[in-house]
Design a protein around this motif. Structure first.
Motif, short mmCIF file in Angstrom:
data_model
loop_
_atom_site.label_atom_id
_atom_site.label_comp_id
_atom_site.label_asym_id
_atom_site.label_seq_id
_atom_site.Cartn_x
_atom_site.Cartn_y
_atom_site.Cartn_z
N GLN A 37 0.83 -1.20 0.00
CA GLN A 37 0.00 0.00 0.00
C GLN A 37 0.87 1.25 0.00
OE1 GLN A 37 -1.05 -0.79 4.46
NE2 GLN A 37 -1.62 1.30 4.02
N SER A 38 0.21 2.37 -0.25
CA SER A 38 0.83 3.68 -0.03
C SER A 38 0.71 4.00 1.46
CB SER A 38 0.10 4.75 -0.86
OG SER A 38 0.29 4.53 -2.24
N VAL A 39 1.19 5.16 1.85
CA VAL A 39 1.05 5.59 3.24
C VAL A 39 -0.44 5.81 3.53
CG1 VAL A 39 1.51 7.48 4.84
CG2 VAL A 39 3.34 6.63 3.37
N THR A 40 -0.89 5.27 4.65
CA THR A 40 -2.27 5.48 5.10
C THR A 40 -2.26 5.69 6.60
OG1 THR A 40 -2.70 3.14 5.49
CG2 THR A 40 -3.26 3.99 3.30
N GLY A 41 -3.32 6.30 7.11
CA GLY A 41 -3.43 6.43 8.55
C GLY A 41 -4.64 7.22 8.97
N SER A 42 -5.06 6.97 10.18
CA SER A 42 -6.25 7.62 10.74
C SER A 42 -5.93 8.98 11.35
CB SER A 42 -6.88 6.75 11.82
OG SER A 42 -7.35 5.55 11.27
N ARG A 43 -6.91 9.86 11.24
CA ARG A 43 -6.79 11.19 11.85
C ARG A 43 -6.83 11.05 13.36
NH1 ARG A 43 -11.08 15.51 10.07
NH2 ARG A 43 -12.42 14.15 11.30
N GLU A 44 -6.02 11.83 14.04
CA GLU A 44 -5.99 11.83 15.50
C GLU A 44 -6.54 13.14 16.03
OE1 GLU A 44 -1.99 11.02 16.78
OE2 GLU A 44 -2.07 8.95 16.06
N ALA A 45 -7.37 13.03 17.07
CA ALA A 45 -7.91 14.18 17.81
C ALA A 45 -8.39 15.31 16.89
CB ALA A 45 -6.89 14.67 18.82
N THR A 46 -7.76 16.46 17.00
CA THR A 46 -8.21 17.63 16.25
C THR A 46 -7.34 17.94 15.03
OG1 THR A 46 -6.93 19.10 17.68
CG2 THR A 46 -9.23 18.65 18.32
N GLU A 47 -6.56 16.98 14.58
CA GLU A 47 -5.71 17.19 13.41
C GLU A 47 -6.54 17.56 12.19
OE1 GLU A 47 -1.92 14.16 13.51
OE2 GLU A 47 -3.84 13.34 12.84
N THR A 48 -5.96 18.40 11.34
CA THR A 48 -6.54 18.58 10.01
C THR A 48 -6.12 17.37 9.19
OG1 THR A 48 -4.60 19.69 9.09
CG2 THR A 48 -6.28 21.10 10.18
N LEU A 49 -6.76 17.17 8.06
CA LEU A 49 -6.38 16.05 7.19
C LEU A 49 -4.95 16.21 6.70
CD1 LEU A 49 -9.73 15.68 5.27
CD2 LEU A 49 -8.80 14.10 6.98
N ARG A 50 -4.54 17.42 6.39
CA ARG A 50 -3.16 17.67 5.94
C ARG A 50 -2.17 17.34 7.06
NH1 ARG A 50 -1.46 20.34 1.52
NH2 ARG A 50 -3.55 21.16 1.21
N GLU A 51 -2.50 17.71 8.29
CA GLU A 51 -1.63 17.37 9.43
C GLU A 51 -1.53 15.86 9.60
OE1 GLU A 51 -2.36 21.38 12.16
OE2 GLU A 51 -3.67 19.64 12.42
N THR A 52 -2.64 15.16 9.37
CA THR A 52 -2.62 13.70 9.44
C THR A 52 -1.68 13.14 8.37
OG1 THR A 52 -4.88 13.65 10.29
CG2 THR A 52 -4.02 11.60 9.34
N ALA A 53 -1.78 13.68 7.15
CA ALA A 53 -0.91 13.22 6.06
C ALA A 53 0.56 13.44 6.40
CB ALA A 53 -1.28 13.94 4.76
N ILE A 54 0.89 14.59 6.92
CA ILE A 54 2.28 14.91 7.28
C ILE A 54 2.78 13.95 8.37
CG2 ILE A 54 3.76 16.65 8.39
CD1 ILE A 54 1.88 18.75 7.02
N ARG A 55 1.97 13.76 9.40
CA ARG A 55 2.36 12.88 10.51
C ARG A 55 2.55 11.44 10.03
NH1 ARG A 55 -0.58 9.55 13.03
NH2 ARG A 55 -2.56 10.57 12.56
N GLU A 56 1.59 10.94 9.26
CA GLU A 56 1.67 9.55 8.80
C GLU A 56 2.88 9.33 7.89
OE1 GLU A 56 0.14 6.87 9.72
OE2 GLU A 56 -1.37 7.78 11.00
N VAL A 57 3.16 10.25 6.99
CA VAL A 57 4.34 10.10 6.13
C VAL A 57 5.60 10.06 6.99
CG1 VAL A 57 5.79 11.29 4.43
CG2 VAL A 57 3.34 11.01 4.01
N GLY A 58 5.70 10.93 7.98
CA GLY A 58 6.86 10.92 8.87
C GLY A 58 6.97 9.62 9.65
N GLU A 59 5.86 9.15 10.21
CA GLU A 59 5.89 7.92 11.01
C GLU A 59 6.20 6.69 10.17
OE1 GLU A 59 2.53 9.29 14.32
OE2 GLU A 59 2.07 7.64 12.96
#
Length: 153
Positions: A33-55
């Motif tokens: 798969q490509s990078v995937t991940g669930s949104r946490e708390a009050t993150e924006t979708l873009r913040e979720t994308a940034i966090r997941e790519v980093g993790e």
């Protein structure tokens, strides 16, 4: 136990020549798969994308590096993963982003999530993915950027 939100991102990481990064899930061989991940708390979708790519890859990028495709997919969560969500939650909404990198680059995997990574030409990458939303997104890459892929990267 805290439950995952049924809202996630899919981030297609690619080079200008349409080489696409895929990650193989740790839980089962052959689940690419490509990078995937669930949104946490009050993150924006873009913040979720940034966090997941980093993790998931160790890549750090700026917010402006991520392209929000303004596309979402709603799908049934695989039964084997529903325990991660609140009781009764059966569907997830996934938002598609992409991240262009200048060239294929080394990836630092998160071993609890992924066992392997590889870069493939976009059509080959799409054919290898296990979920329907991921190949659909990969096959849309040239149209999103309104240009045909080059012969080789």
């Amino acid at each position: 136990m805290s439950f995952k939100a049924p809202v996630s991102v899919l981030v297609v990481i690619h080079t200008p020549g349409w080489q696409v990064l895929l990650l193989e899930r740790s839980i089962r061989e052959g689940l690419w798969q490509s990078v995937t991940g669930s949104r946490e708390a009050t993150e924006t979708l873009r913040e979720t994308a940034i966090r997941e790519v980093g993790e998931e890859t160790g890549l750090t990028r700026l917010e402006d590096d991520f392209l929000d495709w303004r596309i979402s997919n709603r799908f049934e969560i695989f039964a084997e993963w529903r325990y991660r969500y609140s009781p009764g939650v059966t569907h997830n909404t996934e938002y598609v982003f992409s991240l262009a990198v200048p060239e294929r680059c080394p990836i630092t995997l998160s071993p609890e999530e992924h066992r392997n990574s590889l870069w493939l030409p976009w059509r080959e990458a799409a054919a290898r993915c296990f979920s329907w939303t991921n190949p659909d997104a990969i096959l849309m890459l040239p149209a999103m950027f309104q240009r045909l892929p080059p012969a080789q990267d």
